[in-house]
Design a protein around this motif. Structure first.
Motif, short mmCIF file in Angstrom:
data_model
loop_
_atom_site.label_atom_id
_atom_site.label_comp_id
_atom_site.label_asym_id
_atom_site.label_seq_id
_atom_site.Cartn_x
_atom_site.Cartn_y
_atom_site.Cartn_z
N MET A 1 0.79 -5.62 -14.57
CA MET A 1 -0.09 -6.73 -14.98
C MET A 1 -0.26 -6.71 -16.49
N THR A 2 -0.18 -7.87 -17.09
CA THR A 2 -0.51 -8.00 -18.50
C THR A 2 -1.50 -9.14 -18.62
N GLY A 9 -9.27 -9.05 -8.33
CA GLY A 9 -8.71 -7.76 -8.69
C GLY A 9 -7.25 -7.75 -8.31
N GLU A 10 -6.46 -7.45 -9.30
CA GLU A 10 -5.01 -7.47 -9.13
C GLU A 10 -4.56 -6.56 -7.99
N PHE A 11 -5.16 -5.37 -7.92
CA PHE A 11 -4.67 -4.41 -6.95
C PHE A 11 -5.14 -4.73 -5.54
N LEU A 13 -5.56 -7.74 -4.49
CA LEU A 13 -4.69 -8.87 -4.14
C LEU A 13 -3.33 -8.37 -3.66
N ILE A 14 -2.75 -7.46 -4.40
CA ILE A 14 -1.44 -6.91 -4.01
C ILE A 14 -1.56 -6.21 -2.67
N ALA A 15 -2.63 -5.43 -2.51
CA ALA A 15 -2.81 -4.68 -1.26
C ALA A 15 -3.01 -5.64 -0.09
N TYR A 17 -2.19 -8.99 0.23
CA TYR A 17 -1.19 -10.01 0.56
C TYR A 17 0.25 -9.53 0.45
N PHE A 18 0.50 -8.53 -0.37
CA PHE A 18 1.90 -8.24 -0.68
C PHE A 18 2.31 -6.79 -0.43
N THR A 19 1.57 -6.11 0.43
CA THR A 19 1.94 -4.72 0.72
C THR A 19 2.15 -4.54 2.22
N GLY A 28 8.46 1.64 -1.20
CA GLY A 28 8.11 0.24 -1.44
C GLY A 28 7.04 0.09 -2.50
N VAL A 29 6.12 -0.86 -2.28
CA VAL A 29 5.06 -1.18 -3.24
C VAL A 29 4.15 0.02 -3.49
N GLY A 30 3.72 0.22 -4.74
CA GLY A 30 2.69 1.20 -5.02
C GLY A 30 3.03 2.21 -6.10
N ASP A 31 4.29 2.39 -6.39
CA ASP A 31 4.65 3.33 -7.46
C ASP A 31 5.26 2.53 -8.61
N ASP A 32 5.76 3.22 -9.60
CA ASP A 32 6.33 2.52 -10.76
C ASP A 32 7.64 1.83 -10.43
N CYS A 33 8.39 2.41 -9.51
CA CYS A 33 9.63 1.79 -9.05
C CYS A 33 9.69 1.84 -7.54
N THR A 89 11.80 -8.28 -4.73
CA THR A 89 10.57 -8.11 -5.52
C THR A 89 10.01 -9.49 -5.83
N LEU A 90 8.71 -9.53 -6.08
CA LEU A 90 8.02 -10.79 -6.34
C LEU A 90 7.19 -10.67 -7.62
N ALA A 91 7.55 -11.45 -8.62
CA ALA A 91 6.73 -11.54 -9.83
C ALA A 91 5.98 -12.86 -9.76
N LEU A 92 4.67 -12.76 -9.81
CA LEU A 92 3.81 -13.91 -9.53
C LEU A 92 2.85 -14.10 -10.68
N SER A 93 2.82 -15.31 -11.20
CA SER A 93 1.82 -15.64 -12.20
C SER A 93 1.06 -16.86 -11.70
N GLU A 119 12.75 -6.75 3.03
CA GLU A 119 11.47 -6.10 2.73
C GLU A 119 11.03 -6.36 1.30
N LEU A 120 9.73 -6.63 1.12
CA LEU A 120 9.16 -6.74 -0.22
C LEU A 120 8.88 -5.32 -0.72
N VAL A 121 9.49 -4.96 -1.83
CA VAL A 121 9.37 -3.57 -2.29
C VAL A 121 8.66 -3.44 -3.64
N GLY A 122 8.24 -4.54 -4.24
CA GLY A 122 7.55 -4.41 -5.52
C GLY A 122 7.43 -5.74 -6.22
N GLY A 123 6.91 -5.71 -7.44
CA GLY A 123 6.77 -6.95 -8.17
C GLY A 123 5.84 -6.82 -9.34
N ASP A 124 5.28 -7.94 -9.76
CA ASP A 124 4.31 -7.95 -10.84
C ASP A 124 3.38 -9.12 -10.60
N THR A 125 2.12 -8.97 -11.03
CA THR A 125 1.12 -10.00 -10.78
C THR A 125 0.34 -10.20 -12.06
N THR A 126 0.26 -11.46 -12.49
CA THR A 126 -0.43 -11.72 -13.75
C THR A 126 -1.09 -13.10 -13.75
#
Ligand code: ADP
Ligand code: MG
Length: 323
Positions: A1-2, A9-11, A13-15, A17-19, A28-33, A89-93, A119-126
């Protein structure tokens, strides 16, 4: 997130809808990669597509369909390569956290993901203008990916499904055309809920010489195949498959929608004439209509003719974001 943090709350939201637990990915989702494990002998096929409000979708699109389409256009790229979907992966703004929007968006996304076991394995939310960018990862046996560069003189040109309905819907949204409510809903589904031809793409491995998915209109997308392959083509506009709704429109409208429509997300592919049986079988196995609509020739020219072989008067250009 930037940038600015958001209300829910970004986290959270990710938890919410997207985990989801992953089965094929190692992480999958939750670590740096995320960690993906390609099977031995396979190549990884990777593609990204971004959907921007006002550019790729209208504010009127129901969020469930937007979630579907964001993944569908990416799966369509894997389909064109004959790859099996694995992860995305899903990057969502988005401007604000609106759960009435997010919940159906996630629902549409997960429904299509489940249908293709991806499978959705990661992304970014901003926070920012509404924009969805998905990257898909797929697997294809080494050396067997379908490419734009494989078309050969003498090949048949084929397309899947029907073309032009999405463009017809856009023309109605733009107020240039009117359809009955029932017809409009049908073409609107083509525009907002395209079905990526994933099974067909895989069935065409070893059968087709080249393939591309149709996102910017047939003339432009076939042009990419021709340039990459160093060949030309003749396309019979009367042989292009169309819905009964499009077939009832004026001929010039039909031609524009079929040749320059965009947003079809069907596959265009070429195969040797000796492969007509296997191509039909691939279509049957995938449950998708396949239609022969032209052939590849030497040179570098794309000619569009009608059923009696006469060249069309107008030229049709592909959609180009910067043209
Ligand atoms: P980082 O700061 O390391 O980039 P983030 O804080 O942005 O990580 O994201 C936390 C975790 O949530 C990461 O695993 C990331 O991949 C995941 N993630 C973020 N946004 C989304 C999203 N929209 N969908 C799925 N996973 C997401
Ligand atoms: Mg991040």
């Amino acid at each position: 997130m930037t940038g600015a943090a958001m209300a829910m709350g970004e986290f959270d939201l990710i938890a919410r809808y997207f985990t989801r637990p992953v089965r094929r990915a190692a992480l999958g989702v939750g670590d740096d990669c995320a960690l993906l494990v390609p099977r031995p002998g396979m190549q990884m096929a990777v593609s990204s597509d971004m959907l921007v409000e006002g550019r790729h979708f209208l504010a009127t699109v129901p969020p469930e369909r937007l979630g579907h389409k964001a993944l569908a256009v990416n799966l369509s790229d894997l389909a064109a390569c004959g790859a099996e979907p694995l992860a995305f992966t899903l990057a969502l703004s988005m401007p604000r956290v609106d759960e009435a929007f997010l919940a159906p968006l996630a629902e549409g996304l997960w429904a299509l993901a489940d249908a293709h076991a991806i499978e959705l394995v990661g992304g970014d939310t901003t926070a920012g203008p509404l924009n969805l960018c998905i990257t898909v990862f797929g697997e294809v046996p080494a050396g067997q990916a379908l490419l734009r560069s494989g078309a050969q003189a003498g090949d048949d040109v084929w397309v899947s499904g029907t073309l032009g309905d999405a463009r017809l819907a856009l023309e109605v949204f733009r107020g240039r055309l009117a359809l009955s409510a029932e017809d409009f809903e049908r073409v609107r589904l083509a525009m907002e809920r395209p079905q990526p031809r994933v099974a067909l793409g895989q069935a065409l491995r070893g059968v087709a010489h080249s393939a591309i998915d149709l996102s910017d209109g047939l003339v432009g997308d076939l042009g990419h195949v021709l340039r990459r392959s160093g060949v030309g083509a003749v396309i019979d506009v009367d042989a292009l498959p169309r819905s009964d709704i499009l077939a009832r429109q004026r001929v010039d409208v039909q031609q524009e929608c079929l040749l320059a429509g965009g947003d079809d997300y069907e596959l265009l592919f070429t195969a040797a004439p000796g492969m007509r049986g296997p191509v039909e079988a691939a279509g049957q196995a995938a449950g998708v209509r396949v239609s022969r609509c032209g052939h590849i020739v030497g040179g570098s020219t794309l000619s569009v003719v009608d059923g009696s072989g006469r060249p069309l008067a107008s030229s049709f250009r592909a959609f180009d974001h910067f043209a």
